[in-house]
Design an enzyme around this catalytic site. Sequence first.
Site, mmCIF file in Angstrom:
data_model
loop_
_atom_site.group_PDB
_atom_site.id
_atom_site.type_symbol
_atom_site.label_atom_id
_atom_site.label_comp_id
_atom_site.label_asym_id
_atom_site.label_seq_id
_atom_site.Cartn_x
_atom_site.Cartn_y
_atom_site.Cartn_z
ATOM 1 C CG ASP A 82 39.876 42.256 32.016
ATOM 2 O OD1 ASP A 82 40.541 42.445 33.055
ATOM 3 O OD2 ASP A 82 39.209 43.151 31.454
ATOM 4 N N GLY A 121 32.065 32.374 33.824
ATOM 5 C CA GLY A 121 33.097 32.028 32.856
ATOM 6 C C GLY A 121 33.641 30.629 33.051
ATOM 7 C CG ASP A 163 31.712 40.289 33.497
ATOM 8 O OD1 ASP A 163 31.035 40.234 34.545
ATOM 9 O OD2 ASP A 163 32.822 40.830 33.447
ATOM 10 C CB SER A 171 37.954 41.303 39.879
ATOM 11 O OG SER A 171 37.109 40.198 40.154
ATOM 12 C CG ASP A 172 42.409 41.727 42.991
ATOM 13 O OD1 ASP A 172 43.450 41.543 42.345
ATOM 14 O OD2 ASP A 172 41.999 42.859 43.308
ATOM 15 C CE1 TYR A 222 44.928 44.006 33.885
ATOM 16 C CE2 TYR A 222 42.828 44.739 32.991
ATOM 17 C CZ TYR A 222 43.604 43.759 33.577
ATOM 18 O OH TYR A 222 43.064 42.536 33.848
ATOM 19 C CE1 TYR A 278 43.536 48.321 38.255
ATOM 20 C CE2 TYR A 278 44.977 47.017 36.865
ATOM 21 C CZ TYR A 278 43.739 47.586 37.109
ATOM 22 O OH TYR A 278 42.716 47.402 36.206
#
Length: 438
Positions: free
Chosen positions: A292, A273, A241, A294-295, A196, A360
Amino acid sequence: ETGVHGGRSNSASLAGANGLNMRSLLLFALLLVAVVADCPHHHHHDHDHDHHHHHADKHSQEEDDAILKRIEREAHGVKRDAEPEDFNFGDLGLYAVTGLFGLAVLLPFWMPFLGFFSKKSDEKEEAGDNGVLMKGWFSEVNSQWPGQALSLEVEKVLMKKKSKFQELLVFQSKTWGRVLVLDGAVQLTEKDEMSYQEMLAHIPMFLHPNPQDVLVIGGGDGGVVREILKHKQVKRVTLCDIDECVVETSKQYFPTMSCAFNDPRLTVKIGDGVDFCRNKDLTSSFDVVIIDSSDPDGPAAGLFNKEFLSNVHRLLRPGGVVCQQSETIWLDLKLINYMKFASASLFAALEYASIQTPTYPCGQIGALVGVKEGAKAQLNVSKPVRPVPDDMKLKFYTSRLHEASFAIPKFAEDALSKALEVEGDDVISMKKSVSALK
């Protein structure tokens, strides 16, 4: 994010795999007592007869007749079960001791069966949308991918805590190295993280002839930054982040991921962000932007809408490249379609790249790769504009794999060929199964 539900400690959950099932054991003991109590108790009848004969003056005539009839029936072989019998607690004690001794001897053989009866109820107590950590295994149970769950055997839980934004879990797995879990979803394992990280970083980086300034939104584990800084052209990298806890967790537990945090070219900003990209002063400041995230069911939800993508486009210089984590074709085609066509009018080129990552959901995730119009823009996103240097240490990415990643199955091609009609800008409603496209 922890994979533990219901507030149980990890040590208790893991120890439960080897402990005794006390509820089942108690049930078995009660059953044993009930059976013993129902058994026929053979008294010493000669002794009873002598005893009654010795005290004949204390019994009524009816009692003596009953005793004589009983003796007569026994002499002719009549079963004693046919008549009621006084309960003898002395015999019960003897049978109970014998039964408990037998239980103790057979206990190791009975335990697998005893555990079976309460297995389902235990699992129900442990299960939740933040995954399951039970009996030495972590299962990625989550409503985002109903009906399926990746499971990894746990050797040791290293950390579990809740930040301001999400729950974090780190454990040592038996075969996949250390694992980071956020809100019940596996973010990385040491064994397959390079698939990834390398693809998400190097696909956009090798599409730019001279990437000097790079922005990473999310990616607090440091893996994408590690890969970006392998490009010698890079002068400045900004990482934004929202959760400082992710950054600190990676530094403590994933040193091979966070090894670039000390690079002087890197600036780390802790914050949202979405807000960062609204900054008008950053217009045309970056050659490459990598998202980058997360869901989209959590703190990353704001990274999946038109406003955010428009701001990212504004931050890019002419010919700049964007690469955004874009979920899996097996579960999220409607969301991918929405994201693609929400950005189509912004970028001169935009395509979906497929990345194979075993841990994943469905073993596959993807990225939307877009190029902003410019004199030196590479509009064929499947063709890298620079070769991989001989001294660049990689484990997964190659130029051939770069090109191949844009070849996706026909069902996905068809689903992404035409924009779906959607209402509003509600990203969560976009994240539906493939069946929603039918």
